[in-house]
Motif scaffolding. Structure first.
Motif, PDB file in Angstrom:
ATOM      1  N   THR A 153       0.842  -1.210   0.000  1.00  0.00           N
ATOM      2  CA  THR A 153       0.000   0.000   0.000  1.00  0.00           C
ATOM      3  C   THR A 153       0.871   1.253   0.000  1.00  0.00           C
ATOM      4  O   THR A 153       0.554   2.230  -0.682  1.00  0.00           O
ATOM      5  CB  THR A 153      -0.943   0.021   1.219  1.00  0.00           C
ATOM      6  N   THR A 154       1.998   1.205   0.736  1.00  0.00           N
ATOM      7  CA  THR A 154       2.864   2.378   0.795  1.00  0.00           C
ATOM      8  C   THR A 154       3.482   2.668  -0.565  1.00  0.00           C
ATOM      9  O   THR A 154       3.564   3.825  -0.986  1.00  0.00           O
ATOM     10  CB  THR A 154       3.970   2.152   1.839  1.00  0.00           C
ATOM     11  N   THR A 155       3.910   1.602  -1.263  1.00  0.00           N
ATOM     12  CA  THR A 155       4.517   1.801  -2.582  1.00  0.00           C
ATOM     13  C   THR A 155       3.505   2.423  -3.541  1.00  0.00           C
ATOM     14  O   THR A 155       3.830   3.386  -4.266  1.00  0.00           O
ATOM     15  CB  THR A 155       5.002   0.449  -3.148  1.00  0.00           C
ATOM     16  N   ILE A 156       2.272   1.886  -3.538  1.00  0.00           N
ATOM     17  CA  ILE A 156       1.250   2.460  -4.422  1.00  0.00           C
ATOM     18  C   ILE A 156       1.018   3.927  -4.056  1.00  0.00           C
ATOM     19  O   ILE A 156       0.909   4.794  -4.930  1.00  0.00           O
ATOM     20  CB  ILE A 156      -0.059   1.642  -4.314  1.00  0.00           C
ATOM     21  N   ALA A 157       0.985   4.207  -2.758  1.00  0.00           N
ATOM     22  CA  ALA A 157       0.773   5.587  -2.318  1.00  0.00           C
ATOM     23  C   ALA A 157       1.885   6.494  -2.822  1.00  0.00           C
ATOM     24  O   ALA A 157       1.634   7.610  -3.294  1.00  0.00           O
ATOM     25  CB  ALA A 157       0.694   5.643  -0.792  1.00  0.00           C
ATOM     26  N   LEU A 224      -5.042  -1.762  -3.998  1.00  0.00           N
ATOM     27  CA  LEU A 224      -4.863  -0.734  -5.020  1.00  0.00           C
ATOM     28  C   LEU A 224      -5.582   0.560  -4.654  1.00  0.00           C
ATOM     29  O   LEU A 224      -4.954   1.634  -4.581  1.00  0.00           O
ATOM     30  CB  LEU A 224      -5.366  -1.253  -6.370  1.00  0.00           C
ATOM     31  N   SER A 225      -6.899   0.494  -4.408  1.00  0.00           N
ATOM     32  CA  SER A 225      -7.594   1.754  -4.137  1.00  0.00           C
ATOM     33  C   SER A 225      -7.192   2.296  -2.771  1.00  0.00           C
ATOM     34  O   SER A 225      -7.094   3.518  -2.591  1.00  0.00           O
ATOM     35  CB  SER A 225      -9.108   1.583  -4.253  1.00  0.00           C
ATOM     36  N   ALA A 226      -6.919   1.396  -1.790  1.00  0.00           N
ATOM     37  CA  ALA A 226      -6.427   1.891  -0.502  1.00  0.00           C
ATOM     38  C   ALA A 226      -5.125   2.656  -0.697  1.00  0.00           C
ATOM     39  O   ALA A 226      -4.946   3.762  -0.177  1.00  0.00           O
ATOM     40  CB  ALA A 226      -6.218   0.727   0.463  1.00  0.00           C
ATOM     41  N   GLY A 227      -4.205   2.070  -1.500  1.00  0.00           N
ATOM     42  CA  GLY A 227      -2.921   2.721  -1.723  1.00  0.00           C
ATOM     43  C   GLY A 227      -3.059   4.044  -2.450  1.00  0.00           C
ATOM     44  O   GLY A 227      -2.387   5.024  -2.128  1.00  0.00           O
ATOM     45  N   MET A 228      -3.953   4.073  -3.451  1.00  0.00           N
ATOM     46  CA  MET A 228      -4.115   5.320  -4.206  1.00  0.00           C
ATOM     47  C   MET A 228      -4.657   6.442  -3.321  1.00  0.00           C
ATOM     48  O   MET A 228      -4.179   7.579  -3.363  1.00  0.00           O
ATOM     49  CB  MET A 228      -5.038   5.084  -5.408  1.00  0.00           C
ATOM     50  N   VAL A 229      -5.669   6.119  -2.494  1.00  0.00           N
ATOM     51  CA  VAL A 229      -6.220   7.155  -1.619  1.00  0.00           C
ATOM     52  C   VAL A 229      -5.218   7.521  -0.528  1.00  0.00           C
ATOM     53  O   VAL A 229      -5.098   8.686  -0.144  1.00  0.00           O
ATOM     54  CB  VAL A 229      -7.568   6.695  -1.027  1.00  0.00           C
ATOM     55  N   LEU A 230      -4.465   6.519  -0.075  1.00  0.00           N
ATOM     56  CA  LEU A 230      -3.372   6.800   0.854  1.00  0.00           C
ATOM     57  C   LEU A 230      -2.417   7.813   0.225  1.00  0.00           C
ATOM     58  O   LEU A 230      -1.952   8.753   0.890  1.00  0.00           O
ATOM     59  CB  LEU A 230      -2.641   5.486   1.154  1.00  0.00           C
ATOM     60  N   GLY A 231      -2.145   7.642  -1.068  1.00  0.00           N
ATOM     61  CA  GLY A 231      -1.295   8.596  -1.787  1.00  0.00           C
ATOM     62  C   GLY A 231      -1.883   9.995  -1.771  1.00  0.00           C
ATOM     63  O   GLY A 231      -1.167  10.972  -1.556  1.00  0.00           O
ATOM     64  N   VAL A 232      -3.199  10.087  -1.978  1.00  0.00           N
ATOM     65  CA  VAL A 232      -3.836  11.407  -1.944  1.00  0.00           C
ATOM     66  C   VAL A 232      -3.701  12.022  -0.554  1.00  0.00           C
ATOM     67  O   VAL A 232      -3.462  13.224  -0.410  1.00  0.00           O
ATOM     68  CB  VAL A 232      -5.326  11.306  -2.339  1.00  0.00           C
ATOM     69  N   SER A 233      -3.791  11.161   0.483  1.00  0.00           N
ATOM     70  CA  SER A 233      -3.745  11.717   1.836  1.00  0.00           C
ATOM     71  C   SER A 233      -2.351  12.223   2.198  1.00  0.00           C
ATOM     72  O   SER A 233      -2.232  13.132   3.015  1.00  0.00           O
ATOM     73  CB  SER A 233      -4.234  10.688   2.854  1.00  0.00           C
TER      74      SER A 233
END
Lengths: 377, 327
Positions: A153-157, A224-233
């Motif tokens: 998740t961190t990498t995707i973020a 995937l979607s958790a990581g992407m939203v984590l990226g937004v945060s």
């Protein structure tokens, strides 16, 4: 009281500061403030001590001694048949783990020492390939199962947040007109102030259904979607810290590059970004540490399913549910684990791993700024 | 990147390259425009995502928002459920957290800026505060679980409002300390020197001149810290805040069920009561499968966001006043 100007004033009516009293007050205030400042150190101590204490308790749990005992049975009973070993193993399995010593007479064998159990527990923690601490039988404690999900998740973020955050930082510091900046900065602050549970809602109920339209095999809970939203945060963090670093680059450097005939983009890429690189890298590391410790987004949207580390490669599949370190802590906390139970100790062991990882990243970030900062005076 | 870098890092080769350098100028300008457009698009994406989030929350939750929703206790039937229990918990957290964190944070900031000589101790505290700011919030939850829920159980009563508020107070302490230090540093040195020259002691100068001048800055920090505290979910789940609370802390039996006077009238009732807060109520509703509960979650998010926006507006207004007076 003096009534005439001519007469000398009475000494008692003069302003006489009580210096010894104000000195006393001052030292009291100073000590109180010192104690308050010390509370921050107490907090750190409290965090470190409670993590260490409970983590040791976890590794010393008699459960591991018992498991080691069963593991060793073939060596302890070299002449026994497989069925006999199985029978003794079941007998040990049925013992109350807290009373191994008392029960050993019944089995007729010495249990392994607590020290051996401790090292066995540490080995299991780092080498098990499954994470099933809440199972009654077949319990496994492979922390890398949780770490791999957190890293995914961190990498995707970071894939989302680093390019976007850097471009936003460049836009704000180099291209945006001051008026536009004044509008954009509060919007970014607003994004930074959105509580993580709201991002969790967004990831689970908005982004996942949207992505499922694009990627049909995507499951309801996924990294995937958790990581992407984590990226937004973490985007505002990357953007604002990188912008600070870029703003700290002196104007002379840019003008020097312009004078050499470089265009604006060439100046930014070849002069400004390299000069600000230490701050930018530090901001990325800090954002990474924040993403690793983030809880609600990954708990809500990434699921509660630890994926075993095996040939099926489920642990690196971003389309299926996984379980991060933080999600496990939440899962156990919601289940109301009683004090002193193995599940209760497990969340501290996981917390310890989480704390050490984020601490290491924070130190690296601090060190990076100190080591590679370009100083312009 | 590689090509543009080489133009600067390698020494210019013979004269022949110069016409070429000037020659591809239109192309370089084109790349420039593309790059500028990319930075613009990135910014637009961030704003669009924020807009998407807000739109979706409003779209889902606005219809559910009603007086009944604000004043009802949770229920198994989504259409009867409300947030009064969570509002009361958040309300008490907003009262107790500043009572604890404000004096400690300001005191620590005062010590570091006004009273400490640059000893190893003050440097240790400084490094420590920077580190604490980077500790994940769920770790604070583990600290709260071990220290406030378990060890201090006779005082806090276990998984209670007080245990939660103390955990959050420690969590936001670094924010208050850093804000206090910045506000104190912004007070001109001349004010201190003038006060000392008039015979005031260090503390008298701080109390009568420095703190009043820095106060709106400190207050801004406290409000921002509070808005962080009421949005936090993870540490409170860890210490065991409940997800289903059909009552409110305190001894006020009738509407609106929470009354600041309870803090004096029945402090133990308030402090040792089990509780829930807005983010936990939201989490609880979102993690259920029924869509009707998701709407409740969205409606509660609207209430929470409105609270946060109000608090942030106050902070921004204070900061504006603060900066205005200084210059």
């Amino acid at each position: 009281m003096p009534t005439e100007f001519s007469s000398p004033p009475d000494r008692s009516s003069l302003w006489r500061p009580n210096r010894s009293r104000s000195r006393q007050i001052e030292s009291i205030v100073r000590i109180v403030c010192l104690v308050f400042a010390g509370i921050s150190i107490l907090t750190t101590l409290g965090i470190v001590l409670s993590l260490i204490f409970e983590t040791f308790d976890f590794f010393l749990d008699p459960f591991f001694r018992q498991a080691l005992w069963i593991d060793r049975l073939p060596d302890l009973l070299p002449d026994a048949s497989e069925a006999q070993i199985q029978a003794v193993g079941d007998q040990i399995q049925a013992l109350n783990p807290a009373q191994l010593n008392e029960a050993s007479q019944a089995v007729g064998l010495e249990p392994p020492s607590p020290i051996a159990g401790f090292f066995y527990a540490i080995t299991r923690f780092f080498t098990d390939r499954r994470w099933t601490p809440l199972f009654a039988n077949d319990t496994d404690f492979g922390i890398f199962v949780l770490i791999s999900a957190t890293l995914m998740t961190t990498t995707i973020a970071l894939i989302v947040a680093v390019p976007l955050g850097l471009l936003i930082a460049i836009f704000l510091s180099e291209y945006a007109a001051p008026k536009l900046r004044q509008v954009l900065k509060p919007i970014l602050e607003l994004l930074a102030g959105v509580p993580s549970v709201v991002f969790g809602y967004f990831a689970l109920l908005t982004v996942t259904p949207f992505l499922q339209g694009l990627i049909p095999p995507l499951q309801g809970f996924n990294a995937l979607s958790a990581g992407m939203v984590l990226g937004v945060s973490i985007l505002p963090l990357v953007a604002s810290l990188s912008e600070d670093a870029i703003n700290a680059v002196p104007q002379d450097l840019r003008q020097g590059a312009f004078a050499m005939g470089a265009t604006k983009r060439e100046t930014i890429q070849a002069v400004v970004i390299p000069a600000a690189l230490s701050g930018i890298v530090a901001s990325i590391i800090l954002a990474m540490s924040r993403a690793i410790g983030e809880t609600m987004i990954v708990t809500l949207a990434a699921g509660q399913n630890p994926q075993p580390i095996d040939g099926n490669l489920g642990f690196i599949n971003p389309f299926i549910p996984v379980m991060t370190m933080t999600a496990f802590i939440v899962q156990v906390s919601l289940g109301d684990a009683p004090f002193g139970s193995l599940a209760y100790k497990t969340i501290f062991a996981v917390g310890m791993a989480l704390f050490l990882i984020t601490l290491a990243l924070n130190i690296v970030s601090y060190w990076f700024v100190r080591r590679f900062r370009e100083k312009y005076d | 990147m590689a090509s543009s870098q080489s133009q600067f890092s390698t020494p210019p080769s013979p004269v022949a390259t110069v016409p070429e350098f000037a020659g591809n100028l239109p192309q370089r300008y084109l790349v420039d425009r593309v790059f500028k457009f990319a930075t613009w698009v990135a910014t637009a994406i961030a704003i669009a995502v924020l807009g998407w989030l807000l739109f979706d929350v409003l779209n889902q939750g606005l219809g559910r928002l009603s007086w009944q929703f604000l004043t009802s206790f949770p229920s198994r039937r989504p259409e009867d459920a409300g947030i009064i229990g969570a509002l009361a918990g958040t309300f008490w957290v907003m009262i107790i957290v500043p009572i604890v964190a404000f004096p400690i944070g300001v005191g620590a900031g005062l010590y570091l800026e006004e009273f400490s000589n640059d000893t190893w101790f003050s440097r240790l505290i400084e490094i420590n505060i920077n580190n604490l700011a980077g500790v994940p919030s769920i770790i604070y939850g583990l600290l709260g679980l071990a220290a406030f829920v378990r060890i201090m159980e006779p005082i806090t009563g276990g998984r209670s409002v007080l245990a939660g508020a103390l955990t959050l107070a420690l969590l936001v302490l670094p924010i208050i300390i850093v804000a206090t230090r910045e506000a104190l540093r912004a007070v001109p040195e001349g004010i201190r020197l003038a006060g000392l020259a008039m015979g005031g002691s260090r503390w008298q100068v701080v109390r009568d001149h420095v703190l009043p001048a820095a106060f709106s800055g400190v207050l801004t920090g406290v409000i921002l810290a509070l808005s962080r505290a009421i949005g936090e979910t993870a540490p409170l789940i860890t210490i065991g805040a409940l997800t289903f609370v059909p009552f409110t802390p305190g001894c006020t039996e009738n509407f609106p069920y929470f009354n600041p006077v309870d803090l004096v009238r029945c402090p133990v009732d308030v402090a040792q009561s089990p509780f829930t807060v807005m983010p936990i109520q939201i989490f609880n509703w979102i993690s259920r499968p029924q869509a009707a509960f998701h709407e409740n979650g969205a409606a509660a998010i609207i209430v929470l966001l409105v609270m946060l926006v109000l608090m942030n507006s106050i902070a921004i207004a204070l900061r504006g006043r603060f900066q205005g007076r200084r210059s």
